[in-house]
Write a protein that holds these residues in place. Structure first.
Motif, mmCIF file in Angstrom:
data_model
loop_
_atom_site.group_PDB
_atom_site.id
_atom_site.type_symbol
_atom_site.label_atom_id
_atom_site.label_comp_id
_atom_site.label_asym_id
_atom_site.label_seq_id
_atom_site.Cartn_x
_atom_site.Cartn_y
_atom_site.Cartn_z
ATOM 1 N N TYR A 53 0.802 -1.230 0.000
ATOM 2 C CA TYR A 53 0.000 0.000 0.000
ATOM 3 C C TYR A 53 0.832 1.277 0.000
ATOM 4 C CZ TYR A 53 -3.319 -3.598 1.176
ATOM 5 O OH TYR A 53 -4.054 -4.756 1.160
ATOM 6 N N GLY A 54 2.143 1.147 0.109
ATOM 7 C CA GLY A 54 3.011 2.314 0.068
ATOM 8 C C GLY A 54 2.882 3.225 1.274
ATOM 9 N N THR A 55 2.507 2.674 2.407
ATOM 10 C CA THR A 55 2.332 3.476 3.612
ATOM 11 C C THR A 55 3.676 3.808 4.256
ATOM 12 O OG1 THR A 55 2.051 1.483 4.925
ATOM 13 C CG2 THR A 55 0.047 2.534 4.125
ATOM 14 N N SER A 56 3.693 4.847 5.044
ATOM 15 C CA SER A 56 4.904 5.223 5.775
ATOM 16 C C SER A 56 5.094 4.280 6.962
ATOM 17 C CB SER A 56 4.777 6.660 6.288
ATOM 18 O OG SER A 56 3.794 6.729 7.302
ATOM 19 N N ASP A 57 6.280 4.312 7.556
ATOM 20 C CA ASP A 57 6.553 3.492 8.746
ATOM 21 C C ASP A 57 5.529 3.775 9.832
ATOM 22 O OD1 ASP A 57 8.797 2.785 7.326
ATOM 23 O OD2 ASP A 57 10.234 3.453 8.834
ATOM 24 N N THR A 58 5.310 5.042 10.093
ATOM 25 C CA THR A 58 4.411 5.452 11.169
ATOM 26 C C THR A 58 2.993 4.961 10.920
ATOM 27 O OG1 THR A 58 5.758 7.417 11.540
ATOM 28 C CG2 THR A 58 3.535 7.440 12.452
ATOM 29 N N THR A 59 2.498 5.155 9.718
ATOM 30 C CA THR A 59 1.137 4.734 9.385
ATOM 31 C C THR A 59 1.018 3.217 9.448
ATOM 32 O OG1 THR A 59 0.781 6.657 7.991
ATOM 33 C CG2 THR A 59 -0.638 4.770 7.587
ATOM 34 N N ALA A 60 1.981 2.514 8.894
ATOM 35 C CA ALA A 60 1.934 1.049 8.875
ATOM 36 C C ALA A 60 1.952 0.486 10.298
ATOM 37 C CB ALA A 60 3.097 0.500 8.065
ATOM 38 N N ARG A 61 2.739 1.053 11.160
ATOM 39 C CA ARG A 61 2.793 0.577 12.549
ATOM 40 C C ARG A 61 1.526 0.963 13.306
ATOM 41 N NH1 ARG A 61 9.214 1.159 14.110
ATOM 42 N NH2 ARG A 61 9.891 -0.064 12.330
ATOM 43 N N ARG A 62 0.956 2.125 12.986
ATOM 44 C CA ARG A 62 -0.314 2.520 13.613
ATOM 45 C C ARG A 62 -1.415 1.527 13.234
ATOM 46 N NH1 ARG A 62 -1.199 7.483 11.568
ATOM 47 N NH2 ARG A 62 -2.506 6.630 9.930
ATOM 48 N N GLN A 63 -1.398 1.060 11.994
ATOM 49 C CA GLN A 63 -2.387 0.081 11.552
ATOM 50 C C GLN A 63 -2.274 -1.206 12.369
ATOM 51 O OE1 GLN A 63 -1.229 -0.170 7.480
ATOM 52 N NE2 GLN A 63 -2.401 1.642 6.867
ATOM 53 N N VAL A 64 -1.056 -1.640 12.601
ATOM 54 C CA VAL A 64 -0.849 -2.858 13.401
ATOM 55 C C VAL A 64 -1.273 -2.612 14.852
ATOM 56 C CG1 VAL A 64 0.820 -4.572 14.200
ATOM 57 C CG2 VAL A 64 1.006 -3.631 11.888
ATOM 58 N N ALA A 65 -0.954 -1.442 15.382
ATOM 59 C CA ALA A 65 -1.351 -1.113 16.755
ATOM 60 C C ALA A 65 -2.871 -1.084 16.881
ATOM 61 C CB ALA A 65 -0.761 0.234 17.168
ATOM 62 N N ARG A 66 -3.530 -0.519 15.892
ATOM 63 C CA ARG A 66 -4.998 -0.466 15.892
ATOM 64 C C ARG A 66 -5.567 -1.878 15.827
ATOM 65 N NH1 ARG A 66 -7.057 3.618 11.595
ATOM 66 N NH2 ARG A 66 -6.263 5.135 13.082
ATOM 67 N N THR A 67 -4.976 -2.710 15.000
ATOM 68 C CA THR A 67 -5.407 -4.110 14.883
ATOM 69 C C THR A 67 -5.292 -4.813 16.226
ATOM 70 O OG1 THR A 67 -4.714 -4.198 12.574
ATOM 71 C CG2 THR A 67 -4.919 -6.305 13.735
ATOM 72 N N ALA A 68 -4.152 -4.654 16.873
ATOM 73 C CA ALA A 68 -3.935 -5.288 18.179
ATOM 74 C C ALA A 68 -4.940 -4.773 19.203
ATOM 75 C CB ALA A 68 -2.507 -5.028 18.646
ATOM 76 N N GLU A 69 -5.194 -3.472 19.168
ATOM 77 C CA GLU A 69 -6.154 -2.890 20.110
ATOM 78 C C GLU A 69 -7.549 -3.459 19.879
ATOM 79 O OE1 GLU A 69 -8.258 1.436 20.933
ATOM 80 O OE2 GLU A 69 -6.369 1.370 19.851
ATOM 81 N N TRP A 70 -7.984 -3.488 18.630
ATOM 82 C CA TRP A 70 -9.317 -4.003 18.312
ATOM 83 C C TRP A 70 -9.471 -5.471 18.670
ATOM 84 C CZ3 TRP A 70 -9.590 -1.581 12.769
ATOM 85 C CH2 TRP A 70 -9.869 -0.219 12.874
ATOM 86 N N CYS A 71 -8.376 -6.204 18.600
ATOM 87 C CA CYS A 71 -8.408 -7.648 18.899
ATOM 88 C C CYS A 71 -8.003 -7.944 20.338
ATOM 89 C CB CYS A 71 -7.521 -8.402 17.921
ATOM 90 S SG CYS A 71 -8.127 -8.324 16.237
ATOM 91 N N ARG A 72 -7.847 -6.902 21.123
ATOM 92 C CA ARG A 72 -7.483 -7.016 22.546
ATOM 93 C C ARG A 72 -6.186 -7.795 22.762
ATOM 94 N NH1 ARG A 72 -13.328 -7.825 22.920
ATOM 95 N NH2 ARG A 72 -14.225 -5.905 23.755
ATOM 96 N N ALA A 73 -5.231 -7.543 21.873
ATOM 97 C CA ALA A 73 -3.901 -8.157 21.991
ATOM 98 C C ALA A 73 -2.955 -7.096 22.534
ATOM 99 C CB ALA A 73 -3.445 -8.684 20.633
ATOM 100 N N ARG A 74 -3.033 -6.829 23.822
ATOM 101 C CA ARG A 74 -2.321 -5.717 24.453
ATOM 102 C C ARG A 74 -0.804 -5.892 24.488
ATOM 103 N NH1 ARG A 74 -7.190 -6.030 25.996
ATOM 104 N NH2 ARG A 74 -8.487 -4.503 27.010
#
Length: 124
Positions: A53-74
């Protein structure tokens, strides 16, 4: 060393597919490749997002953080979460779905809200 090379090759292939207009097929290709080459499961999710998707480091890591948060993987570190974590079959696709939604939202997709004028009469 060979596994590292295969992972690097996979990222290059994903980027090449995205740049040549085959971006819609890139993730499907990667998922198929993971079935035959388990070493690819060690690819970091944020790097896959960058490649496809050509995302930046910050955006790509935010996506993973959001995924973990939504899935309650703290206890997940967005910088080290890999495809093995994302595709863990015990989650029945919940992490993959959450990640795809996080990517889509960052790419500008908006979920439609409920229509306040579409009121269904209560059944008696």
């Amino acid at each position: 060393m060979k596994a590292n090379s295969r992972r690097a090759d996979a990222l290059v292939r994903l980027r090449s597919m995205a740049e040549s207009g085959q971006g819609a097929d890139a993730l499907a290709w990667l998922l198929r490749e993971c079935q035959s080459d388990p070493a690819l499961l060690r690819l970091h999710v944020w790097r896959v997002s960058q490649a496809i998707y050509g995302t930046s480091d910050t955006t790509a890591r935010r996506q993973v953080a959001r995924t973990a948060e939504w899935c309650r993987a703290r206890d997940v570190n967005p910088a080290t979460a890999n495809l093995g974590w994302l595709l863990d079959e015990r989650t029945k696709g919940a992490r993959l779905s959450a990640w795809l939604l996080a990517v889509a939202l960052d790419l500008g997709y908006r979920l439609p809200g409920p229509n306040p004028y579409d009121v269904q009469p209560a059944s008696s």
